[in-house]
Design a protein around this motif. Structure first.
Motif, mmCIF file in Angstrom:
data_model
loop_
_atom_site.group_PDB
_atom_site.id
_atom_site.type_symbol
_atom_site.label_atom_id
_atom_site.label_comp_id
_atom_site.label_asym_id
_atom_site.label_seq_id
_atom_site.Cartn_x
_atom_site.Cartn_y
_atom_site.Cartn_z
ATOM 1 N N LEU A 75 1.278 -1.288 -0.396
ATOM 2 C CA LEU A 75 -0.043 0.243 -0.152
ATOM 3 C C LEU A 75 0.838 1.423 0.121
ATOM 4 C CD1 LEU A 75 -3.020 -0.699 3.150
ATOM 5 C CD2 LEU A 75 -2.937 -1.430 0.075
ATOM 6 N N ALA A 76 2.413 0.917 0.214
ATOM 7 C CA ALA A 76 2.981 2.783 0.939
ATOM 8 C C ALA A 76 3.298 2.913 -0.220
ATOM 9 C CB ALA A 76 4.030 2.166 1.781
ATOM 10 N N LEU A 77 3.738 1.722 -1.280
ATOM 11 C CA LEU A 77 5.070 1.812 -2.394
ATOM 12 C C LEU A 77 4.215 1.252 -3.637
ATOM 13 C CD1 LEU A 77 8.296 -0.156 -0.920
ATOM 14 C CD2 LEU A 77 7.191 2.868 -0.902
ATOM 15 N N GLY A 78 3.123 1.025 -3.940
ATOM 16 C CA GLY A 78 2.509 0.453 -4.874
ATOM 17 C C GLY A 78 1.482 1.587 -5.264
ATOM 18 N N PRO A 79 0.493 1.337 -6.206
ATOM 19 C CA PRO A 79 0.827 -0.110 -6.738
ATOM 20 C C PRO A 79 1.329 -0.962 -7.643
ATOM 21 C CG PRO A 79 -0.948 1.108 -7.802
ATOM 22 C CD PRO A 79 0.197 1.489 -7.453
ATOM 23 N N ALA A 80 2.124 -2.208 -7.993
ATOM 24 C CA ALA A 80 2.899 -2.538 -8.502
ATOM 25 C C ALA A 80 2.431 -2.785 -10.237
ATOM 26 C CB ALA A 80 3.178 -4.324 -8.244
#
Lengths: 252, 225
Positions: free
Chosen positions: B39-44
């Motif tokens: 959630l912090a770095l996404g979305p993939a």
């Protein structure tokens, strides 16, 4: 044969707090000794010292020939300690707990069934989780570990505590049977009459020291030294109630 | 020592099977951590996304956090009703106790790592390539992590601040393992396992060193706990 337990001016500390303030005591092979004294007198610490759980700060302590100043680990497998805590795992059944202790001590697993039956822990209780037991049942399970390990020296701290009449009688029978088979038993108890009837000798502890010793059948007698080497302040009188005079200083 | 280690590992795994703390709390916790990273770095979004690139590191950070919980649980069962005194009185070889407790945690963590690897592949859109290197680095890193964890687990078990003390002692000591495991996984997932074999060697060295250190140090540490 020398004494099984031989303490001379044994001092134990918890940090800077004295647990034992110079205990001198001999216990002979096969003897049943009743430690009595007020709360905080040092009875539990004395038993834990003999079990190799509490370090000795000064004086000398030999248990079963092991010098506790040099090596506290070796004696542990050879004694059975019933402490205030049960030393049991809540998420294991009674039988699993006892089997684990017996295997760890490299004792004979055939002793497990016998111990459970003698402590009234056969049947349904055998497979019950220790965490589900009542306080008295838990106490009996802890005692079953001591019995099943077949240690020849028992150190029992308040063995009657929390037990019903049947359980207390069972404890008495166990101690008598152990004594008859030559097991050395040191028990700390506030149950003066009951424990006194089991004992060959009564030792009064107060202020972290042994203050008197006497035959249990001789109430009111002036006790001699607790040990051949203990004199002076260590030799006090055991009152008819069985309580020794205290020096007024509590030690854990 | 091995007999005692088997006895202790069997006891710990039996308690875990009964209490299901690992299954009911540690696994969900690690999955939530992986999800939160997502959630912090996404979305993939494909191979070049931040989440996809950071997947190896995020995976191992999640494993590290789960290790702390598993080790705390391993020593919490010894703290109840004087069980640690019972362990001392048992006559078991301290080295055996160390290896047994570490092996039990190791088994639980390896199972967790399989689940987490699946979650990373799914949530972070990474294909789990380089299987042999992945498995080998997991094994070596996990042995290292649980060895350090078990050493510091017994150190902190005697402290009233054990919940905060363990991570404080544990994380700095396992930083090299985190680095090496991340690099090994990065190489494996990138399809260049040859680049990761050096890091696998580093993991193996740390695993052996910490395991040896634990077998020697655990006895005195248990006495002081």
């Amino acid at each position: 044969m020398g004494p099984v337990i031989s303490l001379r001016d044994a001092v134990s500390l918890a940090g800077r707090f004295p647990l034992l303030a110079g205990v001198t005591l001999d216990v002979a092979e096969g003897e049943v000794v009743h430690l009595r004294g007020p709360n905080g007198a040092g009875k539990s610490s004395l038993l834990r010292l003999c079990a190799g759980l509490v370090p000795i700060a000064s004086g000398t302590a030999f248990v079963l020939g092991h010098d506790l100043r040099a090596d506290r680990q070796s004696v542990r497998r050879e004694v059975g300690l019933l402490g205030h805590a049960s030393f049991l795992y809540d998420d294991l059944s009674v039988e699993r707990n006892v089997r684990f202790a017996v295997r760890a001590a490299r004792a004979d697993l055939r002793g497990v069934d016998e111990a459970l039956d003698r402590l009234g822990l056969g049947g349904r209780l055998r497979s019950t989780l220790v965490g589900s037991l009542s306080a008295g049942q838990r106490r009996r399970a802890a005692l079953a570990v001591v019995v099943a390990r077949r240690a020849r020296r028992w150190l029992l701290d308040e063995p009657h505590a929390g037990l019903d009449a049947m359980g207390r009688t069972a404890v008495d029978e166990l101690v008598r049977a152990a004594s008859a088979s030559g097991t050395t038993v040191v028990l700390a108890s506030h149950e003066l009459d009951r424990a006194g009837r089991l004992a060959d000798r009564v030792v009064a502890v107060a202020g972290g020291r042994v203050v008197a010793a006497a035959e249990p059948s001789a109430p009111g007698v002036t006790a001699g030294p607790a040990t051949p080497g203990a004199e002076g302040d260590d030799a006090r009188q055991i009152a008819p109630s069985g309580e020794a005079e205290e020096d007024g200083r509590d030690v854990a | 020592m091995w007999r005692d280690a088997l006895l202790v590992a069997g006891k710990d795994l039996r308690i875990e099977a009964r209490s299901k703390v690992g299954l009911g709390q540690v696994v969900p916790f690690a999955l939530v951590v992986v999800l939160l990273f997502g959630l912090a770095l996404g979305p993939a979004a494909g191979r070049g996304s931040v989440l996809s690139l950071a997947a190896p590191g995020l995976y191992w950070v999640a494993v590290l956090l789960a290790t702390v919980l598993a080790v705390q649980r391993s020593f919490a069962i010894e703290a109840l009703d004087g069980a640690s005194d019972g362990l001392k009185l048992s006559g078991l070889d301290p080295a055996g106790i160390f290896v047994g407790k570490a092996a039990a945690v190791c088994g639980q963590l390896l199972a967790l790592e399989v689940v987490l690897a699946g979650a990373v592949a799914l949530l972070y859109d990474r294909h789990l390539a380089g299987g042999l290197l992945l498995v080998a680095s997991c094994l070596a890193a996990t042995v290292g992590l649980v060895s350090v964890g078990t050493i510091y687990g017994v150190v902190s078990s005697g402290s009233r601040q054990r919940e905060t003390l363990l991570p404080l002692l544990f994380f700095p000591m396992v930083a090299p393992i985190l680095l090496a495991a991340t690099k090994a996984w990065d190489a494996a997932l990138a399809g260049t396992p040859g680049r990761g074999t050096g890091w696998l060697d580093v993991l193996a060295v740390f695993a052996v060193a910490y395991l040896a250190m634990g077998t020697v140090a655990f006895g005195p540490l248990l006495e002081d706990a």
